[in-house]
Write a protein that holds these residues in place. Structure first.
Motif, PDB file in Angstrom:
ATOM      1  N   LYS A 298       0.846  -1.192   0.000  1.00  0.00           N
ATOM      2  CA  LYS A 298       0.000   0.000   0.000  1.00  0.00           C
ATOM      3  C   LYS A 298       0.878   1.237   0.000  1.00  0.00           C
ATOM      4  O   LYS A 298       1.922   1.269   0.652  1.00  0.00           O
ATOM      5  CB  LYS A 298      -0.901   0.044   1.243  1.00  0.00           C
ATOM      6  CG  LYS A 298      -2.117  -0.848   1.188  1.00  0.00           C
ATOM      7  CD  LYS A 298      -3.032  -0.583   2.386  1.00  0.00           C
ATOM      8  CE  LYS A 298      -4.296  -1.406   2.304  1.00  0.00           C
ATOM      9  NZ  LYS A 298      -5.218  -1.096   3.434  1.00  0.00           N
ATOM     10  N   ALA A 301      -2.860   7.262  -1.746  1.00  0.00           N
ATOM     11  CA  ALA A 301      -3.827   7.137  -2.838  1.00  0.00           C
ATOM     12  C   ALA A 301      -3.393   7.913  -4.076  1.00  0.00           C
ATOM     13  O   ALA A 301      -3.502   7.417  -5.209  1.00  0.00           O
ATOM     14  CB  ALA A 301      -5.201   7.607  -2.362  1.00  0.00           C
ATOM     15  N   TYR A 304      -0.355   6.270  -5.675  1.00  0.00           N
ATOM     16  CA  TYR A 304      -0.735   5.052  -6.392  1.00  0.00           C
ATOM     17  C   TYR A 304      -1.426   5.381  -7.709  1.00  0.00           C
ATOM     18  O   TYR A 304      -1.161   4.743  -8.738  1.00  0.00           O
ATOM     19  CB  TYR A 304      -1.658   4.208  -5.516  1.00  0.00           C
ATOM     20  CG  TYR A 304      -2.144   2.958  -6.221  1.00  0.00           C
ATOM     21  CD1 TYR A 304      -1.271   1.912  -6.484  1.00  0.00           C
ATOM     22  CD2 TYR A 304      -3.471   2.828  -6.621  1.00  0.00           C
ATOM     23  CE1 TYR A 304      -1.699   0.767  -7.129  1.00  0.00           C
ATOM     24  CE2 TYR A 304      -3.910   1.694  -7.273  1.00  0.00           C
ATOM     25  CZ  TYR A 304      -3.020   0.665  -7.528  1.00  0.00           C
ATOM     26  OH  TYR A 304      -3.455  -0.464  -8.181  1.00  0.00           O
ATOM     27  N   GLN A 333      -2.903  -1.949  -2.754  1.00  0.00           N
ATOM     28  CA  GLN A 333      -3.836  -0.896  -2.352  1.00  0.00           C
ATOM     29  C   GLN A 333      -5.070  -1.464  -1.656  1.00  0.00           C
ATOM     30  O   GLN A 333      -4.938  -2.146  -0.666  1.00  0.00           O
ATOM     31  CB  GLN A 333      -4.208  -0.019  -3.543  1.00  0.00           C
ATOM     32  CG  GLN A 333      -3.091   0.916  -4.009  1.00  0.00           C
ATOM     33  CD  GLN A 333      -2.519   1.810  -2.920  1.00  0.00           C
ATOM     34  OE1 GLN A 333      -1.477   1.486  -2.357  1.00  0.00           O
ATOM     35  NE2 GLN A 333      -3.141   2.932  -2.635  1.00  0.00           N
ATOM     36  N   GLN A 334      -6.277  -1.203  -2.196  1.00  0.00           N
ATOM     37  CA  GLN A 334      -7.493  -1.624  -1.502  1.00  0.00           C
ATOM     38  C   GLN A 334      -7.608  -3.146  -1.423  1.00  0.00           C
ATOM     39  O   GLN A 334      -8.317  -3.687  -0.563  1.00  0.00           O
ATOM     40  CB  GLN A 334      -8.745  -1.031  -2.168  1.00  0.00           C
ATOM     41  CG  GLN A 334      -9.054  -1.578  -3.556  1.00  0.00           C
ATOM     42  CD  GLN A 334      -8.357  -0.796  -4.652  1.00  0.00           C
ATOM     43  OE1 GLN A 334      -7.449   0.002  -4.366  1.00  0.00           O
ATOM     44  NE2 GLN A 334      -8.803  -0.993  -5.884  1.00  0.00           N
TER      45      GLN A 334
END
Length: 396
Positions: A298, A301, A304, A333-334
């Motif tokens: 991660k 945001a 990324y 990420q998510q």
């Protein structure tokens, strides 16, 4: 600048994070094996470079930065450390400066050193991954340094086109050996029986990785321990984040073993049944040790979103890129969340045949990356001395 007793070669080595510290230590060791007392070192590094006589004026953990917002917040501190590094060069007057990895810090340092001394030879050790994104960095680097020591075979076409002299020396991670490691020693040190499964948890070497990746890893481990009370959890940690990792692990509702000793880390890499790893150099090392793994990562945001638009490969793990497919599953990420990570780990804990298949495929990908090449530190030392047109002798 001689090696005949008149004046030792003074090499400045600059590494801003743990992986670069290991590269710098290897290069220093290889140079000293060839030149003996005819070489001295100054620069910036961590514990491994300190063992080779490179005394850093500050802790490089201050420079282990990843992500746009993290970089913006840390910018004043990084610029202060850049000023300190330039001051060190001005005071020590090295014969050559080797700037290791850490693109953001070292490209600025290269320009500053060129301004300080236009005649100082500048060498970059580890290229920016222009084969993955931002091809323009090849031309930017060509304007900033005199030589590139490359660790990836796919670098050459880009830097040849940019007109930068470059030498492929190999990836030091691929030269790591585990002949000396003893999984039984690790089990004895943590009180684990031969039958108890071991999960390795490797959450990264940068503070920002611990902050962003560790919560998902913690959730995954909690789920797995709830289902498998006998599961032994071992957390090998980089010295750059050891205190942060120990503080988090101390709050877990079950016992986990944080490993800081380098020898025990190698033992752990052979003892683990499955690893949960943050993307980075450690995934290559785990693959060399024959450990199947699940990879998570991660970042911020916005960082990324930008990287996703620029990135050419579909994967971020080097051996996955070499294989052209997800040999080790990646959760980014998510998707990097506890339930998914725990599910993939559980599948591997329960299926020895799947573990063996993944390990074999990881080995094939490592072969494509150059596994089995001579020690990259030795190749880097040879390339550097050849560039400087200095005589060298290969150590016995």
């Amino acid at each position: 600048m001689t090696t005949n007793g008149e004046k030792p070669l003074k090499v400045m080595l600059v590494a801003a994070e743990a992986s670069g510290d290991a590269l710098g230590a290897g290069l220093a060791r290889a140079l000293r094996a060839r030149l003996g007392d005819a070489v001295t070192f100054v620069g910036i590094g961590g514990a491994k470079m300190a063992e080779q006589g490179v005394e850093s004026p500050f802790d490089i953990a201050q420079l282990s930065i990843l992500g746009i917002f993290e970089s913006l917040k840390a910018y004043p501190r990084a610029m202060a450390r850049l000023k300190d590094t330039v001051a060190l060069a001005a005071r020590e007057k090295p014969d050559v400066a080797v700037l290791i990895d850490s693109w953001g810090f070292n490209i600025r340092l290269a320009h500053a050193l060129r301004k300080l001394d236009p005649n100082l030879p500048l060498v970059k050790y580890v290229a920016p991954q222009v084969w993955a994104y931002r091809e323009g960095r090849a031309h930017a680097l060509a304007k900033a340094v005199d030589l590139l020591l490359s660790i990836q075979p796919m670098d050459r076409p880009y830097f040849d086109a940019a007109g930068l002299r470059n030498v492929f020396v190999g990836n030091s991670a691929l030269a790591k050996r585990f002949d000396h490691a003893d999984p039984a020693r690790l089990r004895a040190s943590i009180g684990a029986s031969a039958s108890e499964p071991i999960l390795l948890v490797l959450p990264g070497s940068r503070p920002s990785e611990i902050e962003r990746v560790m919560p998902a890893f913690e959730d995954a481990v909690r789920r797995l321990k709830g289902q498998r009370p006998a599961l032994q959890v071992v957390v090998p940690t980089a010295y750059t984040v050891a205190e942060a990792v120990k503080a988090r692990v101390a709050g877990w509702p079950f016992r986990a073993h944080v490993i800081e000793d380098e020898g025990l880390k190698d033992d752990a890499f052979l003892a683990g049944d499955v690893a949960l790893a943050c993307s980075g150099t450690v995934t290559t090392e785990l693959a060399l040790a024959g450990r199947p793994m699940v990879v998570g990562y991660k970042t911020g945001a916005i960082t990324y979103a930008i990287i996703k638009r620029l990135m050419k490969p579909r994967w971020i793990t080097l051996f996955n890129i070499a294989a052209g497919r997800a040999v080790a599953p990646e959760f980014i990420q998510q998707d990097c969340e506890g339930e998914r990570l725990a599910r993939e780990i559980a599948i591997r804990l329960d299926d020895p045949a799947l573990r063996d298949k993944q390990v074999a495929e990881q080995y094939l990908a490592l072969d494509k990356m150059g596994r089995g090449m001579p020690d990259p530190s030795e190749a880097a030392a040879e390339a550097l001395l050849s560039f400087l047109r200095l005589p060298t002798k290969v150590p016995a």
